[in-house]
Design an enzyme around this catalytic site. Structure first.
Site, PDB file in Angstrom:
ATOM      1  N   CYS A   1       0.908   2.176  17.320  1.00  0.00           N
ATOM      2  CA  CYS A   1      -0.558   2.144  17.312  1.00  0.00           C
ATOM      3  C   CYS A   1      -1.064   3.546  17.647  1.00  0.00           C
ATOM      4  CB  CYS A   1      -1.018   1.137  18.375  1.00  0.00           C
ATOM      5  SG  CYS A   1      -2.797   1.027  18.576  1.00  0.00           S
ATOM      6  N   HIS A   2      -1.833   4.142  16.757  1.00  0.00           N
ATOM      7  CA  HIS A   2      -2.368   5.465  17.095  1.00  0.00           C
ATOM      8  C   HIS A   2      -3.701   5.780  16.425  1.00  0.00           C
ATOM      9  CE1 HIS A   2      -0.675   6.441  13.167  1.00  0.00           C
ATOM     10  NE2 HIS A   2      -1.476   7.482  13.149  1.00  0.00           N
TER      11      HIS A   2
END
Ligand code: UD1
Ligand code: UDP
Length: 368
Positions: free
Chosen positions: A211-212
């Site tokens: 997740c970024h």
């Protein structure tokens, strides 16, 4: 341009993790063509060893000829620093081609620097669209596509997206260059990396997560919902979560279940090995959605839209946004599905020889 057959100079501009990975097969293919010289420019957008150096080591990417060390910052500052630094290099090198990848601020800076100097610009991963202009990546892609001379598209959708915007010249449907990486490094990853030992999970008995995206990390409530959802998933199945520095910082103070193993970002071989031995992948990454497909592992995408629409149409990817229940339900539905019953998507994004096709077009002597 000089004698085209005796020398053709390409400057390849990279700066962020996925660009190092995509540059690996292209550098190899370019340098295999007699008379082609490549200069690699690293803007330094990503700089931590596990976000940069590890890929050069593991994938045998040539040492950059230029490093700009632009580092982190606001969009304006980061893009401006990269633009000024790239321009200086291009003025000194006067290449015959400039290559940029994907949709980061490094991509945009490379594109603007090249076209303002009237240098032929090639965009790898052209034509991808989320149709969400609030994503910084969408703005970077649209601008880059509209100033590039050569457009290397991964899919028919990308070709259609460009045509819909009036971009039809210099368009080449070459497939996805990440498929080359999987072809070249997949077996090495499986053979070399003891995933279970290193992350305390058993092969085929864990979920993998990344997740970024700014839209998830910069919205604390959305991130809290994502973490609550994976914590619920982890009650049933341990979750390995190599965390990008951006999300690591954003997670500070938010609850995460014990069975979610948050680790620093991993190298490319470790990542491929993890993807190939997970039962399900949760991600908001563009690259990881495709790698899940190549590994034949179902994917739950933590976004409301994807550029890789074929993965969803084929049933291997589900868009779950950031709603806690929706994410958990999507994972559960995949855990109840036998993946061998999902369609065979071999060749959907090419045959893993995209880099050679791109290199061959770049090496053509005529100015594009
Ligand atoms: C960038 C790209 C995104 C791509 C991603 C790949 C833009 C606008 N976004 O997002 O499209 O999917 O790279 O990973 O270009 N940081 C570190 N160490 C590093 C790099 C970053 O600590 O080596 C931290 C910094 O706090 C920085 C933040 O991560 O401010 C974000 O980095 P940045 O390069 O601005 O964007 P990414 O989120 O990495
Ligand atoms: N990746 C990696 N280590 C990690 C997370 C991702 O090597 O800890 C690789 C992944 O296999 C893929 C690429 O990084 O090839 C995707 O990059 P990222 O998710 O940062 O960016 P995006 O593809 O969304 O632009």
């Amino acid at each position: 341009m000089g004698d085209p057959l005796s020398s053709l100079k390409v400057v390849t501009v990279v700066g962020a993790r996925p660009q190092f990975i995509k540059a690996a097969p292209l550098s190899l293919a370019l340098r295999a063509i007699p008379g082609v010289e490549e200069r690699l420019l690293h803007t330094g957008q990503h700089y931590d060893p596990e976000m940069s150096e590890v890929f050069f080591e593991q994938m045998g990417i040539p040492r950059p000829d230029y490093r700009l060390d632009v580092g982190s910052g606001t969009h304006g500052r980061q893009t401006a620093a990269a633009l000024a630094g790239i321009e200086e290099v291009l003025l000194a090198e006067r290449p015959d081609r400039v290559v940029v990848f994907g949709d980061t601020n490094t991509t945009l800076a490379g594109a603007l620097a090249a076209v303002k100097l009237h240098l032929p610009l090639a965009h790898v991963e052209a034509g991808m669209r989320s149709f969400n202009r609030r994503m910084p990546e969408e703005v970077n892609r649209v601008v880059t596509d509209h100033v590039a001379d050569l457009h290397f598209c991964a899919s028919d959708t990308a070709v259609r997206n460009l045509a819909a915007e009036g971009v039809t010249r210099g368009v080449h449907r070459v497939g996805d260059i990440l498929a080359d990486c999987v072809r070249v490094f997949g077996e090495a990853a499986d053979a070399r990396v003891d995933v279970a030992g290193r992350f305390g999970v058993a092969r085929g008995r864990f979920a993998l997560m990344t997740c970024h995206r700014a839209e998830n990390t910069d919205d604390r409530e959305a991130l809290a919902r994502i973490l609550a959802a994976v914590s619920r998933v982890a009650e049933r199945l341990p979750v390995v979560f190599p965390a990008h520095p951006r999300v690591r910082a954003a997670m500070e103070g938010l609850p995460v279940g014990e069975a979610v193993r948050v680790t620093p970002p991993v190298g490319y071989l470790e990542m491929l090995a993890l993807e190939r031995s997970a039962v399900v992948i949760l991600t908001d990454s563009g690259g990881v959605q495709k790698e899940a497909l190549y590994a034949r592992v179902p994917c739950v995408t933590l976004r409301e839209e994807t550029e890789w629409v074929e993965t969803v149409e084929a049933g291997w990817n589900v868009l779950a946004g950031t709603d806690e229940d929706r994410i958990v339900r999507a994972v559960e539905a995949f855990l109840a599905t036998d993946p061998s019953r999902l369609p065979d998507t071999t060749g959907l994004y090419g045959d893993g020889h995209t880099a050679e096709r791109i290199a061959a077009v770049l090496a053509q002597p005529e100015r594009p």
